[in-house]
Design a protein around this motif. Structure first.
Motif, short mmCIF file in Angstrom:
data_model
loop_
_atom_site.label_atom_id
_atom_site.label_comp_id
_atom_site.label_asym_id
_atom_site.label_seq_id
_atom_site.Cartn_x
_atom_site.Cartn_y
_atom_site.Cartn_z
N THR A 265 0.82 -1.22 0.00
CA THR A 265 0.00 0.00 0.00
C THR A 265 0.85 1.27 0.00
O THR A 265 0.30 2.37 -0.03
CB THR A 265 -0.93 0.02 1.23
N GLY A 266 2.16 1.12 0.03
CA GLY A 266 3.05 2.28 0.03
C GLY A 266 3.03 3.06 1.33
O GLY A 266 3.37 4.24 1.35
N ALA A 267 2.65 2.38 2.42
CA ALA A 267 2.47 3.08 3.69
C ALA A 267 3.76 3.22 4.48
O ALA A 267 3.79 3.96 5.47
CB ALA A 267 1.42 2.35 4.54
N VAL A 268 4.83 2.53 4.10
CA VAL A 268 6.09 2.58 4.84
C VAL A 268 7.26 2.64 3.88
O VAL A 268 7.14 2.32 2.70
CB VAL A 268 6.26 1.35 5.77
N GLU A 269 8.41 3.04 4.41
CA GLU A 269 9.68 3.00 3.69
C GLU A 269 10.55 1.94 4.36
O GLU A 269 10.75 1.98 5.58
CB GLU A 269 10.37 4.35 3.74
N VAL A 270 11.05 0.99 3.59
CA VAL A 270 11.88 -0.08 4.13
C VAL A 270 13.35 0.32 4.00
O VAL A 270 13.81 0.65 2.90
CB VAL A 270 11.62 -1.41 3.41
N ILE A 271 14.08 0.29 5.13
CA ILE A 271 15.49 0.65 5.15
C ILE A 271 16.31 -0.61 5.45
O ILE A 271 16.18 -1.20 6.51
CB ILE A 271 15.78 1.72 6.23
N ASP A 272 17.15 -0.98 4.50
CA ASP A 272 18.01 -2.15 4.62
C ASP A 272 19.40 -1.66 5.03
O ASP A 272 20.08 -0.99 4.25
CB ASP A 272 18.08 -2.87 3.26
N VAL A 273 19.85 -1.98 6.25
CA VAL A 273 21.13 -1.47 6.74
C VAL A 273 22.25 -2.49 6.60
O VAL A 273 23.30 -2.34 7.21
CB VAL A 273 21.02 -0.97 8.20
N ARG A 274 22.05 -3.51 5.78
CA ARG A 274 23.12 -4.46 5.50
C ARG A 274 24.13 -3.84 4.54
O ARG A 274 23.90 -2.78 3.95
CB ARG A 274 22.55 -5.74 4.90
N ASN A 275 25.25 -4.54 4.34
CA ASN A 275 26.24 -4.08 3.37
C ASN A 275 25.69 -4.21 1.96
O ASN A 275 24.76 -4.99 1.69
CB ASN A 275 27.52 -4.90 3.50
N ALA A 276 26.29 -3.44 1.05
CA ALA A 276 25.81 -3.42 -0.34
C ALA A 276 25.84 -4.80 -0.97
O ALA A 276 24.93 -5.17 -1.74
CB ALA A 276 26.65 -2.43 -1.16
N SER A 277 26.86 -5.60 -0.68
CA SER A 277 26.95 -6.93 -1.28
C SER A 277 25.82 -7.83 -0.80
O SER A 277 25.28 -8.64 -1.57
CB SER A 277 28.30 -7.57 -0.94
N GLU A 278 25.42 -7.69 0.48
CA GLU A 278 24.28 -8.45 0.99
C GLU A 278 22.99 -8.01 0.31
O GLU A 278 22.14 -8.83 -0.06
CB GLU A 278 24.16 -8.27 2.50
N HIS A 279 22.84 -6.71 0.16
CA HIS A 279 21.65 -6.15 -0.49
C HIS A 279 21.54 -6.64 -1.93
O HIS A 279 20.46 -7.03 -2.39
CB HIS A 279 21.73 -4.62 -0.44
N GLU A 280 22.66 -6.63 -2.65
CA GLU A 280 22.64 -7.05 -4.05
C GLU A 280 22.31 -8.53 -4.19
O GLU A 280 21.69 -8.96 -5.17
CB GLU A 280 23.99 -6.74 -4.69
N ALA A 281 22.71 -9.34 -3.22
CA ALA A 281 22.44 -10.77 -3.28
C ALA A 281 20.96 -11.09 -3.11
O ALA A 281 20.49 -12.15 -3.54
CB ALA A 281 23.26 -11.51 -2.23
N GLY A 282 20.21 -10.19 -2.49
CA GLY A 282 18.78 -10.39 -2.31
C GLY A 282 18.23 -9.39 -1.32
O GLY A 282 18.80 -9.21 -0.25
N HIS A 283 17.12 -8.71 -1.69
CA HIS A 283 16.56 -7.70 -0.81
C HIS A 283 15.06 -7.57 -1.02
O HIS A 283 14.51 -8.06 -2.03
CB HIS A 283 17.23 -6.34 -1.03
N LEU A 284 14.40 -6.92 -0.06
CA LEU A 284 12.97 -6.65 -0.19
C LEU A 284 12.76 -5.70 -1.37
O LEU A 284 13.53 -4.74 -1.55
CB LEU A 284 12.42 -6.02 1.09
N PRO A 285 11.75 -5.93 -2.18
CA PRO A 285 11.49 -5.03 -3.31
C PRO A 285 11.31 -3.59 -2.84
O PRO A 285 10.55 -3.30 -1.92
CB PRO A 285 10.18 -5.58 -3.91
#
Length: 359
Positions: A265-285
């Motif tokens: 619903t676009g009601a929140v902003e998801v902040i991923d504080v992992r390292n970039a390599s972890e984020h690139e391997a898989g993250h929440l859309p």
């Protein structure tokens, strides 16, 4: 860095050939040092690729100069931010590293350079300060200082004066109830790393800690150059603040199922504080990647118009990040229960690749 030295050790009382080599930050068990830090942490532009090429040639010299039986005694082990895949063993041998350390498997320099610079974790903010201290020398302490214990009632005044107050209690305790404006860095293995990532070197520093933990916390902070702890308060300071002001602050959790509904619903902003390599391997859309090691200097990239849901891989970094965001004025900050591991484990949508990265 270019001035790095390694020391070959020979027990001359018993042998005329070396027994081991002290490799410092050059060669680790299963990994090698990071040639990107001068550029990314200390802002020495143009040194990253040149450092990687020097490292490649140094490794070839190392492999040719020393017998396979020579022991390798590195400066860091698993968990250090000085590499991306350090092994958990405290030592190794030259022969073993030549066989199983990925860095020795590259025949072409260009291939090695691309590999060693890829996927390195974000350097914590304190790395730049460490470079300065290593260059100029540390402040002389005259022994490890013993900060005074302060009355619980002083907490209000400290926060009003702009001091950094670090709550060292377990993350779950902080999330359940804490004093607004305080930071959470739980005392443990990663305490100096995360403290050096969220604390500046230009503010008075105070602790909320159990009496038996104060000495450990002070020593760990000094190791990353935070060598001025002006005082500490016991955990009862949280109770005293609550008695004077009413309910304490908290960091609520949302389940992966609840977040899925909010996200769609676009009601929140998801902040991923992992390292970039972890984020690139898989993250929440749609998740915004802001690694904890650099979050403090990238707060301008964090949206303020909607609630935030923070996560890392398993929880430890996300709690520190959530406390930092709340202390810096982000009113509605939540934590994803179980973090990315729980989200992916439930088979929820995952994207691979760069995604939304703050620069």
């Amino acid at each position: 860095t270019p001035e790095h030295l390694a020391f070959v050790v020979t027990d001359t009382a018993a042998a005329d050939r070396p027994i081991g080599v002290l490799t410092g930050d050059f060669l680790f068990v299963g990994d090698v040092g990071r040639p990107d830090l001068l550029e990314r942490a200390a802002r020495h532009a143009g040194t990253m690729e040149a450092g990687a090429r020097t490292l490649f040639r140094s490794l070839r010299r190392f492999a040719e100069a020393l017998p396979d039986y020579v022991q390798v005694w590195p400066g860091h082990g698993a968990g250090s931010a000085c590499g991306k895949a350090l092994g958990s063993l405290p030592s190794s041998t030259v022969g073993y590293e030549k066989l199983f350390n990925r860095a020795f498997g590259f025949a072409r320099e260009d291939d090695f350079v691309r590999d060693v610079l890829a996927g390195q974790p974000e350097p914590p903010l304190y790395f730049a300060e460490m470079k300065r201290v290593n260059r100029d020398g540390p402040r002389l302490l005259g022994g490890m200082p013993a900060p005074p214990r302060l009355p619980a009632a002083r907490l209000d005044a400290l926060l009003a004066e702009g001091a950094a107050v670090v709550d060292t209690r377990p993350a779950a305790d902080f999330a359940r109830r804490h004093v607004p404006g305080t930071l959470s860095v739980p005392l443990g293995k990663s305490f100096p790393t995360w403290a050096g990532s969220v604390l500046g070197y230009d503010r008075p520093l105070y602790l909320i800690a159990a009496a038996e933990c104060v000495g450990e916390a002070v020593r760990d902070l000094a190791r990353v150059g935070l060598d001025r702890v002006d005082g500490w308060l016991g955990p009862e300071a949280v109770d005293a603040w609550t008695a004077a002001h009413g309910p304490a602050a908290s960091v609520p959790e949302v389940t992966p199922g609840e977040l899925e509904t909010l996200r769609l619903t676009g009601a929140v902003e998801v902040i991923d504080v992992r390292n970039a390599s972890e984020h690139e391997a898989g993250h929440l859309p749609g998740a915004l990647n802001l690694p904890l090691g650099r979050l403090a200097e990238r707060l301008d990239a964090v949206p303020r118009h909607r609630p935030l849901v923070v996560h890392c891989q398993g929880g430890s970094r996300a709690w520190v990040a959530a406390a930092l965001l709340k202390a810096r004025g982000f009113a509605d900050v939540r934590h994803l229960a179980g973090d990315y591991a729980a989200w992916a484990g439930e088979g929820r949508p995952v994207e691979v690749g760069t995604g939304a990265v703050a620069v």
